[in-house]
Design an enzyme around this catalytic site. Sequence first.
Site, PDB file in Angstrom:
ATOM      1  N   ARG A 162     -13.265   6.126   1.951  1.00 56.71           N
ATOM      2  CA  ARG A 162     -12.445   5.333   2.857  1.00 56.71           C
ATOM      3  C   ARG A 162     -13.381   4.518   3.726  1.00 56.71           C
ATOM      4  O   ARG A 162     -14.538   4.903   3.952  1.00 56.71           O
ATOM      5  CB  ARG A 162     -11.563   6.230   3.730  1.00 56.71           C
ATOM      6  CG  ARG A 162     -10.598   7.130   2.952  1.00 56.71           C
ATOM      7  CD  ARG A 162      -9.849   8.047   3.904  1.00 56.71           C
ATOM      8  NE  ARG A 162      -8.864   8.885   3.205  1.00 56.71           N
ATOM      9  CZ  ARG A 162      -9.122  10.107   2.743  1.00 56.71           C
ATOM     10  NH1 ARG A 162     -10.334  10.643   2.928  1.00 56.71           N
ATOM     11  NH2 ARG A 162      -8.200  10.803   2.113  1.00 56.71           N
ATOM     12  N   LYS A 185     -10.085  12.996   6.062  1.00 55.31           N
ATOM     13  CA  LYS A 185      -8.882  13.188   6.867  1.00 55.31           C
ATOM     14  C   LYS A 185      -8.671  14.664   7.178  1.00 55.31           C
ATOM     15  O   LYS A 185      -8.871  15.529   6.332  1.00 55.31           O
ATOM     16  CB  LYS A 185      -7.664  12.645   6.124  1.00 55.31           C
ATOM     17  CG  LYS A 185      -7.543  11.126   6.146  1.00 55.31           C
ATOM     18  CD  LYS A 185      -6.231  10.682   5.546  1.00 55.31           C
ATOM     19  CE  LYS A 185      -6.027   9.190   5.665  1.00 55.31           C
ATOM     20  NZ  LYS A 185      -4.727   8.765   5.100  1.00 55.31           N
ATOM     21  N   HIS A 255      -9.876  -1.075   1.138  1.00 53.57           N
ATOM     22  CA  HIS A 255      -9.309   0.149   0.559  1.00 53.57           C
ATOM     23  C   HIS A 255      -9.045  -0.005  -0.938  1.00 53.57           C
ATOM     24  O   HIS A 255      -9.012   0.982  -1.664  1.00 53.57           O
ATOM     25  CB  HIS A 255      -8.013   0.519   1.283  1.00 53.57           C
ATOM     26  CG  HIS A 255      -7.632   1.966   1.125  1.00 53.57           C
ATOM     27  ND1 HIS A 255      -8.389   2.992   1.651  1.00 53.57           N
ATOM     28  CD2 HIS A 255      -6.592   2.559   0.483  1.00 53.57           C
ATOM     29  CE1 HIS A 255      -7.819   4.152   1.360  1.00 53.57           C
ATOM     30  NE2 HIS A 255      -6.734   3.918   0.649  1.00 53.57           N
ATOM     31  N   ARG A 258     -11.673   1.543  -3.072  1.00 53.36           N
ATOM     32  CA  ARG A 258     -11.486   2.995  -3.298  1.00 53.36           C
ATOM     33  C   ARG A 258     -10.467   3.216  -4.409  1.00 53.36           C
ATOM     34  O   ARG A 258     -10.654   4.072  -5.281  1.00 53.36           O
ATOM     35  CB  ARG A 258     -11.041   3.643  -1.991  1.00 53.36           C
ATOM     36  CG  ARG A 258     -10.627   5.118  -2.081  1.00 53.36           C
ATOM     37  CD  ARG A 258     -10.364   5.615  -0.673  1.00 53.36           C
ATOM     38  NE  ARG A 258      -9.475   6.769  -0.601  1.00 53.36           N
ATOM     39  CZ  ARG A 258      -9.882   8.037  -0.640  1.00 53.36           C
ATOM     40  NH1 ARG A 258     -11.158   8.313  -0.785  1.00 53.36           N
ATOM     41  NH2 ARG A 258      -9.024   9.028  -0.526  1.00 53.36           N
ATOM     42  N   HIS A 281      -8.139  14.122  -1.601  1.00 59.32           N
ATOM     43  CA  HIS A 281      -6.684  14.210  -1.454  1.00 59.32           C
ATOM     44  C   HIS A 281      -6.265  15.664  -1.271  1.00 59.32           C
ATOM     45  O   HIS A 281      -6.707  16.542  -2.019  1.00 59.32           O
ATOM     46  CB  HIS A 281      -5.984  13.648  -2.695  1.00 59.32           C
ATOM     47  CG  HIS A 281      -6.032  12.150  -2.784  1.00 59.32           C
ATOM     48  ND1 HIS A 281      -5.816  11.458  -3.950  1.00 59.32           N
ATOM     49  CD2 HIS A 281      -6.263  11.204  -1.825  1.00 59.32           C
ATOM     50  CE1 HIS A 281      -5.920  10.161  -3.721  1.00 59.32           C
ATOM     51  NE2 HIS A 281      -6.183   9.983  -2.439  1.00 59.32           N
ATOM     52  N   TYR A 290      -2.422   7.356  -9.547  1.00 58.59           N
ATOM     53  CA  TYR A 290      -3.346   6.555 -10.358  1.00 58.59           C
ATOM     54  C   TYR A 290      -3.020   6.644 -11.848  1.00 58.59           C
ATOM     55  O   TYR A 290      -3.371   5.737 -12.605  1.00 58.59           O
ATOM     56  CB  TYR A 290      -4.790   6.979 -10.094  1.00 58.59           C
ATOM     57  CG  TYR A 290      -5.218   6.667  -8.687  1.00 58.59           C
ATOM     58  CD1 TYR A 290      -5.467   5.356  -8.286  1.00 58.59           C
ATOM     59  CD2 TYR A 290      -5.338   7.670  -7.730  1.00 58.59           C
ATOM     60  CE1 TYR A 290      -5.831   5.055  -6.982  1.00 58.59           C
ATOM     61  CE2 TYR A 290      -5.707   7.383  -6.433  1.00 58.59           C
ATOM     62  CZ  TYR A 290      -5.948   6.076  -6.062  1.00 58.59           C
ATOM     63  OH  TYR A 290      -6.300   5.783  -4.769  1.00 58.59           O
TER      64      TYR A 290
END
Length: 309
Positions: A162, A185, A255, A258, A281, A290
């Site tokens: 990110r 995150k 982004h 990524r 994730h 994806y």
Amino acid sequence: MALALSPALRDALARWLAQLAGVDGAAANTVTAYRSDVAGWLDFLSRHEGDTLGSARLAKLTQRDMRAWMAHERARGCVARSLARKLSAVKRFTRWLADREGFDPSAVLAARSPKFQRKLPRPLSEDAARDVIDQMASLPRQDWIAARDAAIATVLYGCGLRISEALGLTGADSPLPEILNIRGKGGKERIVPTLPVARAAVARYVALCPHPIAEAPGSALFRGHRGGPLNPRLVARAMERARLGLGLPATATPHAMRHSFATHLLAAGGDLRAIQELLGHASLSTTQAYTAVDTARLMYIYEKAHPRA
């Protein structure tokens, strides 16, 4: 927002938000969003009741109360995606409060999230991703800034970071090691391998940078013109100039690099679980988006090769 809450409920909300930030490691933006979402819900309930709202009233909420709040939000123009996010925050707070107050939160937790069409990631093609890096390396007038922008784009695409994670790298990460420990995150840590091309791009930038990166290992790796930490808005602007020069769509953002990393890795036969770990994730369902992108790309190629009569 001045909420008509009992002191106990006001304190509970503050303690929950503090736990999100201090214990759960939620990002500042996440805590701010949760505060706004839950405060909006509590504000509606207090107005709905016409009295000061306390934990005892939350314990007696019904499905009708929840439907009334959701209808209120939709009438205010809240789209399904945003309402789903608000409801998620409300459920999380209510579950936390119920554990401490000892009441049944079923009415809140049973509220159904509105359905919405999840947006698919918009990656660049492999050629476009390389072109963006080359373009970012050629636009700035100063060589060190050109090298910096190219290094950032290479790290985003080559490591799947990110933008906040890339700009969170410090002088201690120079020279770029073969393995990076990234805190993403929610404070979640992951290990990310770095490609030789990414290490070379960062090394070139560091060699040209007029600011002493090696002498300040705790300072930002990527610096602004005056030597302070690089502002992410400047990266977005550099990306915008690159995409305009290449004629790429507005979805070609930092982004998107990524997204491109993940999509191209999947297309090359990468394991979905491994890609999930590389991206950081929390849920495999996020990474599975994806696969839909890859399927859509294959269908596009198929339909071009086999046009319908």
